[in-house]
Design a protein around this motif. Structure first.
Motif, PDB file in Angstrom:
ATOM      1  N   SER A 113      15.115  58.820  -5.034  1.00  0.00           N
ATOM      2  CA  SER A 113      16.332  59.248  -4.336  1.00  0.00           C
ATOM      3  C   SER A 113      16.811  58.177  -3.372  1.00  0.00           C
ATOM      4  CB  SER A 113      16.091  60.572  -3.607  1.00  0.00           C
ATOM      5  OG  SER A 113      15.025  60.456  -2.688  1.00  0.00           O
ATOM      6  N   LEU A 114      15.892  57.469  -2.739  1.00  0.00           N
ATOM      7  CA  LEU A 114      16.293  56.371  -1.859  1.00  0.00           C
ATOM      8  C   LEU A 114      16.965  55.257  -2.663  1.00  0.00           C
ATOM      9  CD1 LEU A 114      16.359  54.834   0.828  1.00  0.00           C
ATOM     10  CD2 LEU A 114      14.042  54.020   0.311  1.00  0.00           C
ATOM     11  N   VAL A 115      16.399  54.932  -3.819  1.00  0.00           N
ATOM     12  CA  VAL A 115      17.003  53.892  -4.658  1.00  0.00           C
ATOM     13  C   VAL A 115      18.433  54.289  -5.030  1.00  0.00           C
ATOM     14  CG1 VAL A 115      16.883  52.695  -6.880  1.00  0.00           C
ATOM     15  CG2 VAL A 115      14.798  53.071  -5.556  1.00  0.00           C
ATOM     16  N   ARG A 116      18.631  55.549  -5.397  1.00  0.00           N
ATOM     17  CA  ARG A 116      19.985  55.993  -5.753  1.00  0.00           C
ATOM     18  C   ARG A 116      20.930  55.847  -4.562  1.00  0.00           C
ATOM     19  NH1 ARG A 116      16.851  60.307  -7.802  1.00  0.00           N
ATOM     20  NH2 ARG A 116      16.426  60.028 -10.036  1.00  0.00           N
ATOM     21  N   TRP A 117      20.465  56.203  -3.376  1.00  0.00           N
ATOM     22  CA  TRP A 117      21.308  56.102  -2.175  1.00  0.00           C
ATOM     23  C   TRP A 117      21.674  54.650  -1.903  1.00  0.00           C
ATOM     24  CZ3 TRP A 117      21.447  53.737   2.526  1.00  0.00           C
ATOM     25  CH2 TRP A 117      22.348  54.249   3.468  1.00  0.00           C
ATOM     26  N   LEU A 118      20.695  53.780  -1.978  1.00  0.00           N
ATOM     27  CA  LEU A 118      20.966  52.360  -1.733  1.00  0.00           C
ATOM     28  C   LEU A 118      21.965  51.817  -2.746  1.00  0.00           C
ATOM     29  CD1 LEU A 118      17.314  51.194  -0.970  1.00  0.00           C
ATOM     30  CD2 LEU A 118      19.205  51.271   0.671  1.00  0.00           C
ATOM     31  N   LEU A 119      21.788  52.161  -4.014  1.00  0.00           N
ATOM     32  CA  LEU A 119      22.705  51.689  -5.043  1.00  0.00           C
ATOM     33  C   LEU A 119      24.108  52.238  -4.824  1.00  0.00           C
ATOM     34  CD1 LEU A 119      20.424  52.031  -8.193  1.00  0.00           C
ATOM     35  CD2 LEU A 119      21.134  49.897  -7.091  1.00  0.00           C
ATOM     36  N   ALA A 120      24.219  53.502  -4.442  1.00  0.00           N
ATOM     37  CA  ALA A 120      25.524  54.101  -4.212  1.00  0.00           C
ATOM     38  C   ALA A 120      26.279  53.383  -3.106  1.00  0.00           C
ATOM     39  CB  ALA A 120      25.376  55.583  -3.863  1.00  0.00           C
ATOM     40  N   HIS A 121      25.536  52.766  -2.188  1.00  0.00           N
ATOM     41  CA  HIS A 121      26.149  52.025  -1.095  1.00  0.00           C
ATOM     42  C   HIS A 121      26.190  50.526  -1.369  1.00  0.00           C
ATOM     43  CE1 HIS A 121      25.350  55.901   0.828  1.00  0.00           C
ATOM     44  NE2 HIS A 121      26.252  55.574   1.708  1.00  0.00           N
ATOM     45  N   GLY A 122      25.948  50.148  -2.602  1.00  0.00           N
ATOM     46  CA  GLY A 122      26.043  48.741  -2.980  1.00  0.00           C
ATOM     47  C   GLY A 122      24.912  47.867  -2.483  1.00  0.00           C
TER      48      GLY A 122
END
Length: 298
Positions: free
Chosen positions: A155-164
């Motif tokens: 979930s952290l990886v997804r959040w980081l990716l969503a924020h570029g």
């Protein structure tokens, strides 16, 4: 032969997942067997359709990463209605009957069985009854580029990716995030302004809009620097989000469309911007390509 089993979603196969595989290998020994049982698709897709998180890795990619991390076997667990209805005891009994594990390795947030009722404490009790050892691996913490210490998670990886934040996502994953997909026909505008792009259709998590420096792996194994664009192409009044990659200095073989491409995102170059003219866009693209080439070759 000693067998160590670890069970989970393993989406992305980040450093926390790698720690589970490493602990399983230590428990089984070099002559033993490490089995990773990976749910695919995510159980939430069955329990709450439409609410499942976007996957970071397709199953074949995930299985390859788990084997690279040290697993000998990767079993796909399809979250059927019957499987999700199993009690914690039934679920683990079936694992024991199938693999006869000497150890089951999990994280401290492991839940299993109907209603996620099973916990690491449950696993320990079942292990004592059925002849395996339960090993609980503590969370893996990593330091992001802003010096924040965080727990590695999908979930952290997804959040980081969503924020570029692809550089920070790479820290959590232990490697750059890789988008895999098939090259499909686009609007073909890129070629008209001197920057042809491969439009990549993917069912994996797409990072936030922007321009990225990337490495593109082609079907024949060649690796090329690329300038990737994710977004709606506002200069051309686009509506749908797309993943496009301009391959630098490489002409793909095998035709224009229908081939597979893997795009590893190395660094975010800039925001997506609407330009007043195609000439201004062309000038900016020249700068993007130069920066991407320099970053990838560094």
């Amino acid at each position: 032969m000693a067998t160590a089993v670890t069970i989970g979603n393993f989406d992305g196969v980040h450093l926390g997942h790698a720690a589970l595989i490493r602990a399983a290998r230590e428990a089984a020994g070099q002559s033993g067997r490490v089995v990773a049982m990976a749910f695919d698709p995510h159980p939430i897709s069955r329990l709450r359709p439409g609410m499942a998180p976007a996957r970071l890795t397709g199953f074949d990619h995930r299985a390859a990463l788990l084997r690279s991390a040290g697993a000998d076997e990767v079993e796909r667990l399809e979250p059927t209605e019957a499987l999700l209805a199993e009690t914690p005891e039934e679920f683990i009994r079936n694992v024991v009957l199938r693999y006869r594990p000497s150890v089951i390795v999990e994280g401290n947030d492991f839940h299993f069985g109907k209603g996620r009722a099973g916990t690491p404490a449950t696993l320990d009790v079942l292990g004592r009854a059925w002849g395996f050892r339960a090993v609980v691996v503590p969370p893996v913490e990593v330091e992001l580029s802003d010096q924040l210490m965080v727990r590695a998670s999908s979930s952290l990886v997804r959040w980081l990716l969503a924020h570029g934040r692809v550089r920070d996502a790479a820290i959590v994953l232990g490697r750059p995030y890789e988008l895999r997909g098939e090259v499909v026909r686009g609007d073909q505008r890129g070629r008209t302004i001197g920057f042809p792009t491969a439009n990549i259709a993917t069912d994996c998590h797409v990072p936030g809009d922007g321009v990225y420096a990337a490495r593109a792996t082609l079907p024949d194994g060649r690796v090329a620097a690329a300038a990737g664009n994710i977004g709606t192409r506002p200069t051309f009044a686009g509506a749908d989000r797309r993943v496009e990659a301009h391959l630098i200095g490489v002409t793909p073989g095998g035709g224009e469309y229908g081939w597979r491409c893997a795009l590893s995102l190395i660094s975010r170059l800039r925001d997506q911007v609407r330009f007043d003219s195609v000439d201004h866009l062309r000038t900016q693209l020249s700068s993007d390509v130069a920066r991407a080439r320099d970053l990838i070759s560094a």
